[in-house]
Motif scaffolding. Structure first.
Motif, PDB file in Angstrom:
ATOM      1  N   VAL A   1       0.850  -1.183   0.000  1.00 46.94           N
ATOM      2  CA  VAL A   1       0.000   0.000   0.000  1.00 46.94           C
ATOM      3  C   VAL A   1       0.890   1.239   0.000  1.00 46.94           C
ATOM      4  O   VAL A   1       1.794   1.377   0.828  1.00 46.94           O
ATOM      5  N   GLU A   2       0.663   2.149  -0.941  1.00 48.96           N
ATOM      6  CA  GLU A   2       1.440   3.386  -0.994  1.00 48.96           C
ATOM      7  C   GLU A   2       0.606   4.514  -1.562  1.00 48.96           C
ATOM      8  O   GLU A   2      -0.283   4.303  -2.395  1.00 48.96           O
ATOM      9  N   ALA A   3       0.878   5.716  -1.079  1.00 51.08           N
ATOM     10  CA  ALA A   3       0.206   6.905  -1.590  1.00 51.08           C
ATOM     11  C   ALA A   3       0.851   7.333  -2.901  1.00 51.08           C
ATOM     12  O   ALA A   3       2.088   7.391  -3.003  1.00 51.08           O
ATOM     13  N   VAL A   4       0.023   7.604  -3.912  1.00 52.04           N
ATOM     14  CA  VAL A   4       0.527   8.047  -5.206  1.00 52.04           C
ATOM     15  C   VAL A   4       0.507   9.574  -5.279  1.00 52.04           C
ATOM     16  O   VAL A   4       1.484  10.217  -5.652  1.00 52.04           O
ATOM     17  N   TYR A   5      -0.633  10.179  -4.913  1.00 54.09           N
ATOM     18  CA  TYR A   5      -0.752  11.656  -4.858  1.00 54.09           C
ATOM     19  C   TYR A   5      -1.501  12.028  -3.577  1.00 54.09           C
ATOM     20  O   TYR A   5      -2.321  11.271  -3.091  1.00 54.09           O
TER      21      TYR A   5
END
Length: 340
Positions: A336-340
């Motif tokens: 899980v990672e934030a893109v924007y």
């Protein structure tokens, strides 16, 4: 009137009648060719406007952040992001560059929510204007080529179904589904049919999900509905607790249904979360997992889309993060990672 003049008028009348008859025959033949439920074409966009658009350079996004993003998708090698409260759709060739390097596809919308494409035409819901906008890509430019007016009440969700070669556009407040198609050798869209779920009239339903030969409608009236995709006859109804009545989307991922929730039955966004269950009939009995902690939580999760080998979640009300990417491997949520 002499015989020669009378004969001339007779010939003109017969010729005119022949032309009219041929036109009527062609219309009905083409109508039958496209769909037995053909309703209407839209009016095309003015040619002068299209010519001017071809000559214009794409405009860069004027915003450094997103305001209630709702939808991310990828068509061919291009990403499209619906930036709902900025009233625009933007596009770019990667998800690494800052948002101000993205280009504006259109800002002629009021609270649009989704975009769907078959690779030839692109449909965008113009929610608050009750319109569907049609775009085509020509000479590297996205051109607005058609507009369908008076599409229900707040059209909110569009997908393209490859199996039926149909675009399905959902009117979120009237319980109506608008079916759009085009011929294989023609990009001009036509409205093929309108289907309706009477139980969802005047109920706010934000999306639907097509799986096999069924279409699922998320809860807007405290129940999830499954209907036959061809007839829209209701096949199943599953009640849900008041705490998850304001659902946004239902997404099958491996062995689970993932469900994003915006509000409870009173409209309180404090109940916003993400759930998953293997059995929709078990929601009332508490047989589900709350998985929002994987995404920090605290905001309002919206639509989930699959792009290439990953899943993407749009989200609002959470400062600093609006778009997430994640993987699901053997039913486990990873990376899980934030893109924007």
């Amino acid at each position: 009137m002499n015989k020669r003049t009378s004969h001339r008028y007779s010939m003109i009348f017969i010729a005119a009648l022949t032309v009219i008859s041929a036109a009527v025959l062609i219309f009905f033949l083409y109508r039958n060719k496209t769909s037995s439920e053909f309703i209407a074409f839209s009016e095309p966009v003015d040619e002068t406007s299209l010519t001017a658009s071809v000559l214009e350079e794409p405009r860069l996004n004027a915003f450094f952040d997103l305001s209630v993003p709702t939808w991310l998708t990828k068509v061919n090698d291009t990403y499209f992001l619906v930036d709902c409260y900025h009233n625009q759709v933007i596009y770019h060739d990667n998800l690494s560059d800052p948002l101000w390097q993205w280009s504006v596809m259109t800002d002629d919308i009021n609270r649009g929510h989704t975009l769907a494409s078959d690779g030839l035409v692109y449909l965008i819901d113009d929610t608050e204007n009750n319109r569907i906008l049609i775009f085509e890509k020509k000479n590297g430019r996205f051109l607005h080529t058609q507009t369908f007016q008076d599409i229900g009440n707040r059209p909110h969700y569009i997908i393209y179904d490859e199996k039926t070669k149909t675009f399905y556009a959902w009117s979120s407040m009237s319980g109506e589904m608008y079916l759009f198609r085009h011929e294989p050798d023609d990009s001009r869209m036509y409205l093929a049919a309108v289907r309706k779920i009477d139980a969802l009239e005047n109920v706010y339903v934000r999306s639907f999900t097509i799986q096999d030969d069924s279409v699922y409608f998320v809860s807007g009236n405290s129940s999830i509905i499954r209907a036959d995709l061809k007839t829209f006859q209701v096949l199943d109804t599953w009640p849900v607790p008041d705490s998850m009545a304001g659902m946004i989307q239902l997404t099958p991922i491996q062995d689970y249904f993932y469900i994003t929730v915006s509000t409870d039955i009173t409209g309180n966004q404090d109940y916003a979360t993400i759930l998953r269950t293997k059995d929709l009939s078990g929601l009332m009995d508490g047989r589900f997992e709350d998985i929002y902690e994987y995404f920090i939580g605290g905001g309002t999760p919206y639509y989930i889309t699959q792009i290439d080998n990953g899943w993407y979640l749009t989200e609002h009300r959470l400062p600093g993060h609006s778009l997430w990417r994640f993987q699901v491997t053997d039913n486990e949520i990873t990376d899980v990672e934030a893109v924007y």
